[in-house]
Design a protein around this motif. Structure first.
Motif, PDB file in Angstrom:
ATOM      1  N   GLY A  93       0.831  -1.201   0.000  1.00 52.28           N
ATOM      2  CA  GLY A  93       0.000   0.000   0.000  1.00 52.28           C
ATOM      3  C   GLY A  93       0.868   1.255   0.000  1.00 52.28           C
ATOM      4  N   VAL A  94       0.401   2.287  -0.712  1.00 52.69           N
ATOM      5  CA  VAL A  94       1.192   3.519  -0.835  1.00 52.69           C
ATOM      6  C   VAL A  94       0.291   4.727  -0.615  1.00 52.69           C
ATOM      7  N   ARG A  95       0.767   5.683   0.208  1.00 54.61           N
ATOM      8  CA  ARG A  95       0.124   6.994   0.329  1.00 54.61           C
ATOM      9  C   ARG A  95       1.141   8.072  -0.009  1.00 54.61           C
ATOM     10  N   GLY A  96       0.685   9.136  -0.623  1.00 53.71           N
ATOM     11  CA  GLY A  96       1.572  10.247  -0.909  1.00 53.71           C
ATOM     12  C   GLY A  96       1.509  10.673  -2.369  1.00 53.71           C
ATOM     13  N   PRO A  97       2.507  11.424  -2.835  1.00 59.67           N
ATOM     14  CA  PRO A  97       3.723  11.845  -2.137  1.00 59.67           C
ATOM     15  C   PRO A  97       3.461  12.974  -1.143  1.00 59.67           C
ATOM     16  N   PHE A  98       4.331  13.026  -0.124  1.00 58.72           N
ATOM     17  CA  PHE A  98       4.201  14.009   0.939  1.00 58.72           C
ATOM     18  C   PHE A  98       5.460  14.875   1.036  1.00 58.72           C
ATOM     19  N   GLY A  99       5.294  16.032   1.644  1.00 59.36           N
ATOM     20  CA  GLY A  99       6.408  16.861   2.057  1.00 59.36           C
ATOM     21  C   GLY A  99       6.966  17.765   0.982  1.00 59.36           C
ATOM     22  N   LYS A 100       7.919  18.589   1.440  1.00 58.13           N
ATOM     23  CA  LYS A 100       8.615  19.504   0.548  1.00 58.13           C
ATOM     24  C   LYS A 100       9.936  18.870   0.123  1.00 58.13           C
ATOM     25  N   GLY A 101      10.253  19.029  -1.140  1.00 65.78           N
ATOM     26  CA  GLY A 101      11.448  18.390  -1.670  1.00 65.78           C
ATOM     27  C   GLY A 101      12.636  19.341  -1.744  1.00 65.78           C
ATOM     28  N   TRP A 102      13.564  19.014  -2.635  1.00 66.29           N
ATOM     29  CA  TRP A 102      14.829  19.759  -2.731  1.00 66.29           C
ATOM     30  C   TRP A 102      14.670  21.095  -3.455  1.00 66.29           C
ATOM     31  N   ASP A 103      13.576  21.311  -4.163  1.00 64.89           N
ATOM     32  CA  ASP A 103      13.305  22.571  -4.862  1.00 64.89           C
ATOM     33  C   ASP A 103      14.475  22.973  -5.760  1.00 64.89           C
ATOM     34  N   LEU A 104      14.757  22.152  -6.736  1.00 66.32           N
ATOM     35  CA  LEU A 104      15.874  22.434  -7.646  1.00 66.32           C
ATOM     36  C   LEU A 104      15.627  23.685  -8.476  1.00 66.32           C
ATOM     37  N   ASP A 105      14.361  24.087  -8.641  1.00 66.51           N
ATOM     38  CA  ASP A 105      14.073  25.295  -9.433  1.00 66.51           C
ATOM     39  C   ASP A 105      14.743  26.532  -8.838  1.00 66.51           C
ATOM     40  N   SER A 106      14.887  26.552  -7.510  1.00 68.15           N
ATOM     41  CA  SER A 106      15.482  27.722  -6.860  1.00 68.15           C
ATOM     42  C   SER A 106      16.973  27.539  -6.582  1.00 68.15           C
ATOM     43  N   ALA A 107      17.518  26.398  -6.987  1.00 66.04           N
ATOM     44  CA  ALA A 107      18.941  26.137  -6.725  1.00 66.04           C
ATOM     45  C   ALA A 107      19.816  26.988  -7.641  1.00 66.04           C
ATOM     46  N   LYS A 108      21.025  27.237  -7.204  1.00 67.52           N
ATOM     47  CA  LYS A 108      21.956  28.033  -7.977  1.00 67.52           C
ATOM     48  C   LYS A 108      22.644  27.180  -9.050  1.00 67.52           C
ATOM     49  N   LEU A 252       6.544  20.433  11.716  1.00 61.70           N
ATOM     50  CA  LEU A 252       6.022  19.083  11.512  1.00 61.70           C
ATOM     51  C   LEU A 252       6.676  18.606  10.225  1.00 61.70           C
ATOM     52  N   LEU A 253       7.635  17.712  10.367  1.00 66.76           N
ATOM     53  CA  LEU A 253       8.516  17.419   9.228  1.00 66.76           C
ATOM     54  C   LEU A 253       7.805  16.792   8.046  1.00 66.76           C
ATOM     55  N   CYS A 254       6.711  16.066   8.284  1.00 64.95           N
ATOM     56  CA  CYS A 254       6.011  15.471   7.144  1.00 64.95           C
ATOM     57  C   CYS A 254       5.357  16.545   6.288  1.00 64.95           C
ATOM     58  N   ARG A 255       5.045  17.687   6.899  1.00 64.10           N
ATOM     59  CA  ARG A 255       4.395  18.795   6.191  1.00 64.10           C
ATOM     60  C   ARG A 255       5.381  19.912   5.850  1.00 64.10           C
ATOM     61  N   ASP A 256       6.225  20.298   6.810  1.00 67.19           N
ATOM     62  CA  ASP A 256       7.139  21.428   6.628  1.00 67.19           C
ATOM     63  C   ASP A 256       8.497  20.991   6.084  1.00 67.19           C
ATOM     64  N   GLY A 257       8.781  19.722   6.065  1.00 67.94           N
ATOM     65  CA  GLY A 257      10.018  19.142   5.557  1.00 67.94           C
ATOM     66  C   GLY A 257       9.665  18.067   4.552  1.00 67.94           C
ATOM     67  N   PRO A 258      10.440  17.014   4.415  1.00 73.25           N
ATOM     68  CA  PRO A 258      11.630  16.738   5.223  1.00 73.25           C
ATOM     69  C   PRO A 258      12.828  17.622   4.870  1.00 73.25           C
ATOM     70  N   VAL A 259      12.752  18.329   3.726  1.00 75.65           N
ATOM     71  CA  VAL A 259      13.881  19.174   3.328  1.00 75.65           C
ATOM     72  C   VAL A 259      13.668  20.585   3.878  1.00 75.65           C
ATOM     73  N   VAL A 260      14.655  21.068   4.623  1.00 76.50           N
ATOM     74  CA  VAL A 260      14.645  22.450   5.114  1.00 76.50           C
ATOM     75  C   VAL A 260      16.039  23.021   4.916  1.00 76.50           C
ATOM     76  N   ASP A 261      16.131  24.346   4.920  1.00 78.41           N
ATOM     77  CA  ASP A 261      17.469  24.922   4.774  1.00 78.41           C
ATOM     78  C   ASP A 261      18.191  24.893   6.111  1.00 78.41           C
ATOM     79  N   TYR A 262      19.507  25.031   6.048  1.00 76.05           N
ATOM     80  CA  TYR A 262      20.309  24.845   7.256  1.00 76.05           C
ATOM     81  C   TYR A 262      20.119  25.976   8.258  1.00 76.05           C
ATOM     82  N   GLY A 263      19.652  27.110   7.794  1.00 76.62           N
ATOM     83  CA  GLY A 263      19.335  28.176   8.735  1.00 76.62           C
ATOM     84  C   GLY A 263      18.223  27.768   9.679  1.00 76.62           C
ATOM     85  N   VAL A 264      17.292  26.963   9.197  1.00 71.80           N
ATOM     86  CA  VAL A 264      16.222  26.422  10.036  1.00 71.80           C
ATOM     87  C   VAL A 264      16.704  25.211  10.821  1.00 71.80           C
TER      88      VAL A 264
END
Length: 274
Positions: A93-108, A252-264
């Motif tokens: 069984g599978v649920r998802g996808p969940f969370g915020k990813g690496w956001d490569l669009d904003s990467a340098k 709440l890492l499932c919603r606000d993460g799992p990827v966050v910047d190191y400042g956070v």
């Protein structure tokens, strides 16, 4: 997201590859009617019938719109062992996808990806997307493992080591016969990197001590905290921010993460046993 957020959708195992003695990669076929895709760095909740459910990073290629999803699972408990042992034709069984990813669009322009152990599963999709999108000036992948035989995705590593698109650095803690690569911590490879900090984004996934050490190395080279991104792991259960089991400080890492910047992440990781 496909199906109900809280009800697993049955998916059949259509391919399986053993990565090493305790880790396998499963390709799951989603229902044909609809699959919306995913972003690199997101995760899914994967259910082994009658055993339980765990979060697993999505490690496939986001560009493959073939109604399949790829997960790599290391057997460390009852659920992960049941999933690791799943055979072609079995249904999970599978649920998802969940969370915020690496956001490569904003990467340098320059992407430095650092993965330790099974953490490579969470960044593989980002590396594949970086390869296919063609917008990055440079992609460096630094992978650490306990032993050479523990390394995941050997066909990918072989292809990346021979291609022009990814600069691959492999490090192991303990060598084995015929290992030609580096022996030592992955941060030693990072120390040798020459980079332009204002044009660099760093992705980190692996054991938290490794991520802290790698982040400090990158900070020392002048990369800003907002351009260092880490994938954090806690006790994800609902996947929707309702149950609170994955709380880390105010996140709440499932919603606000799992990827966050190191400042956070930095002040949270500095709190013992948080």
């Amino acid at each position: 997201m496909f199906g109900d957020q809280l009800v697993p959708t049955p998916c059949k195992v259509v391919a399986r590859r053993d990565e090493n003695s305790d880790t396998s990669t499963l390709t799951l076929a989603a229902p044909a009617q609809w699959f919306p895709g995913f972003r690199p760095g997101q995760f899914m909740m994967v259910y082994a019938r009658g055993v339980g459910e765990i979060p697993l990073s999505i490690s496939g290629d986001p560009a493959h719109a073939d109604h399949t999803v790829v997960h790599t699972v290391r057997a460390v408990g009852a659920v992960s062992r049941a999933l690791r042992d799943a055979s072609v034709g079995d249904v999970v069984g599978v649920r998802g996808p969940f969370g915020k990813g690496w956001d490569l669009d904003s990467a340098k322009d320059d992407l430095i990806v650092v993965a330790g152990g099974v953490g490579l599963a969470a960044v593989r999709s980002a590396v594949l997307e970086a390869q296919s999108c063609g917008r990055f000036r440079r992609v460096v992948l630094s992978v650490g493992a306990r032993r050479p035989s523990d390394l995941l995705y050997r066909p990918d590593l072989d292809a990346w080591s021979q291609g022009d698109l990814v600069d691959l650095e492999l490090s192991v803690d303990v060598t084995e016969p015929d290992w030609p690569g580096h022996v030592g911590f992955v941060t030693q490879s990072l120390n040798r990197l020459v980079l332009e900090p204002g044009r660099t984004t760093v992705l980190l996934c692996g054991p938290e001590p490794m991520m802290r050490m790698s982040a400090r190395t990158m900070l020392g080279k002048g990369v800003g905290r907002k351009n260092i991104r880490v994938s954090l792991e806690r006790n994800m259960q609902c996947g929707t921010g309702l149950c609170g089991h994955c709380q880390l400080g105010e996140l709440l890492l499932c919603r606000d993460g799992p990827v966050v910047d190191y400042g956070v992440a930095e002040p949270l990781l500095a709190v013992k046993e948080l």
